[in-house]
Design a protein around this motif. Structure first.
Motif, PDB file in Angstrom:
ATOM      1  N   ASP A 102       0.145   2.474  -9.127  1.00  0.00           N
ATOM      2  CA  ASP A 102      -0.679   1.492  -8.439  1.00  0.00           C
ATOM      3  C   ASP A 102      -0.015   0.113  -8.434  1.00  0.00           C
ATOM      4  OD1 ASP A 102      -2.704   3.301  -7.830  1.00  0.00           O
ATOM      5  OD2 ASP A 102      -3.807   2.899  -9.679  1.00  0.00           O
ATOM      6  N   HIS A 126      -5.305   9.470  -5.445  1.00  0.00           N
ATOM      7  CA  HIS A 126      -3.945   9.674  -4.951  1.00  0.00           C
ATOM      8  C   HIS A 126      -3.764  11.113  -4.468  1.00  0.00           C
ATOM      9  CE1 HIS A 126      -2.032   5.884  -6.243  1.00  0.00           C
ATOM     10  NE2 HIS A 126      -2.893   5.914  -7.246  1.00  0.00           N
ATOM     11  N   ARG A 133      -7.958   9.159  -9.322  1.00  0.00           N
ATOM     12  CA  ARG A 133      -7.855   7.803  -8.765  1.00  0.00           C
ATOM     13  C   ARG A 133      -7.640   7.811  -7.257  1.00  0.00           C
ATOM     14  NH1 ARG A 133      -4.826   3.617 -12.834  1.00  0.00           N
ATOM     15  NH2 ARG A 133      -5.529   4.507 -14.827  1.00  0.00           N
ATOM     16  N   SER A 158       0.848  -1.182   0.000  1.00  0.00           N
ATOM     17  CA  SER A 158       0.000   0.000   0.000  1.00  0.00           C
ATOM     18  C   SER A 158       0.885   1.234   0.000  1.00  0.00           C
ATOM     19  CB  SER A 158      -0.900   0.015   1.243  1.00  0.00           C
ATOM     20  OG  SER A 158      -0.121   0.146   2.420  1.00  0.00           O
TER      21      SER A 158
END
Length: 368
Positions: A323, A32, A30, A5
């Motif tokens: 990701d 972030h 997304r 993560s």
């Protein structure tokens, strides 16, 4: 190394450029929250303020500042070209701080330099993935795809046709750097110098028309060699036949002329990327990459990758790579995108189709 993560922040270096702004928008979409890094604090703060993001203003020439900036970060994504200027300082800083590294590099010179640093990167236990923007990631993944369809492939060809709805001074500088480097291809597993546009070939469009390509010193050459280990590789971009003939003729003179700063600036303006503005036709752009591979026995395979506007693709691919770095088991060292994330990485990017082509019925797809 396992990164499950984003428990630590990640850095986006160069969010104010054309590509950087698209990357930032994709990152925010997304979920972030990257730390924005670059040279100009006022510009960074203007970008960061609406979203409450942190900023770090560091000049590319400040090695200590770059190292400290990377300290404690999970990874840094370098979106600031030209990479012949920014690539090595930021990669060195990531190594010093033991921070994972991603970039959108499309320059052959820095691609070769970065891949040659594999042992150093492995020694500090970090992962560096170079070329996660168009067309390296597209060319790299489709090269791996077609090479896997041929037993013991001995040759590979990539035909890269980006369609851009934006213009970028950094891309203009990268294009001039490629011209200055001169022609390149892979022969017997080694990168060799050749005149610019020394080979020409055609690819067939869906409407039956053909697009003429000429050999060019693309970073996809180094990526495909690293990924597939095929001995003979050529890559090219669209170029009318008459233009290709002229470019090949003047190739030695062009390389010498581009040593002069004024001529470099003039050449950058002539690429069509130097203005830095955007075009309204971005939504209608179609970018394509063809790949062919074959072996000594005459077996061959081909495929066509189709996506949309190239800068938008680069932004989606970059955040897909962020990701992937957070959710995959990655080996330390320097990798191309398909070596790091798998040849099917592009299926997670969105807006990409890859179609296999039966070469026996497509006479236009012949080896140059």
């Amino acid at each position: 190394m396992r990164t499950d993560s984003m428990s630590r922040p990640w850095l986006l270096y160069g969010p104010s450029g054309v590509t950087g702004r698209l990357v930032l928008a994709e990152a925010l979409a997304r979920g972030h929250r990257p730390v924005l890094a670059g040279r100009n604090r006022a510009t960074l703060e203007a970008l960061a303020a609406p979203h409450g993001l942190a900023v770090r203003a560091i000049d590319i020439g400040d090695a200590v500042g770059l190292r400290d900036m990377c300290g404690g970060a999970q990874l840094i994504l370098n979106a600031a070209g030209p990479f012949q200027v920014t690539g090595r300082p930021i990669l060195d800083a990531a190594i010093a701080a033991r921070c994972n590294y991603l970039d959108l590099n499309g320059e052959l010179g820095f691609m070769l330099e970065a891949l040659a640093m594999d042992a150093v990167v492995r020694s500090v236990g970090i992962t560096a993935v170079v070329g996660v923007g168009f067309g390296v990631v597209a060319g790299d993944c489709i090269a791996a795809h077609v090479a896997s369809r041929v037993a013991a492939p001995t040759w590979l060809r990539l035909s890269v046709a980006p369609a851009s709805g934006f213009s970028s001074p950094a891309v203009a500088a990268s294009t001039v750097a490629a011209l200055h480097l001169g022609g390149r291809r892979v022969a017997d597993g080694t990168m060799i110098a050749r005149p610019l546009a020394d080979r020409r070939w055609r690819e067939r469009l869906p409407d039956g028309n053909e697009l003429t390509f000429a050999a060019a010193p693309l970073a996809e050459l180094a990526a495909a060699l690293h990924t597939t280990q095929v001995a003979d590789i050529m890559a090219g971009t669209p170029m009318p036949g008459v233009t290709a003939a002229v470019v090949r003729l003047v190739s030695p003179l062009l390389q010498k002329a581009l040593r002069v700063g004024a001529i470099q600036r003039l050449a950058a303006r002539s690429t069509g990327h130097a203005a830095g503005d955007t075009a309204p036709a971005a939504a209608t752009c179609i970018s394509r990459v063809w790949a062919d591979a074959g072996n000594a026995g005459g077996d061959a395979a081909g495929a066509l990758l189709v996506t949309g506007e190239a800068y938008g693709f680069a932004a989606r691919a970059a955040i897909a790579a962020v990701d992937a770095m957070a959710g995959a088991t990655l080996r330390p060292g320097v990798h191309t995108p398909s070596r790091a994330f798998g040849a099917d990485f592009l299926t997670g990017v969105g807006g990409v189709t890859i179609t296999d082509i039966d070469q026996s019925t497509d006479r236009a797809r012949r080896r140059a």
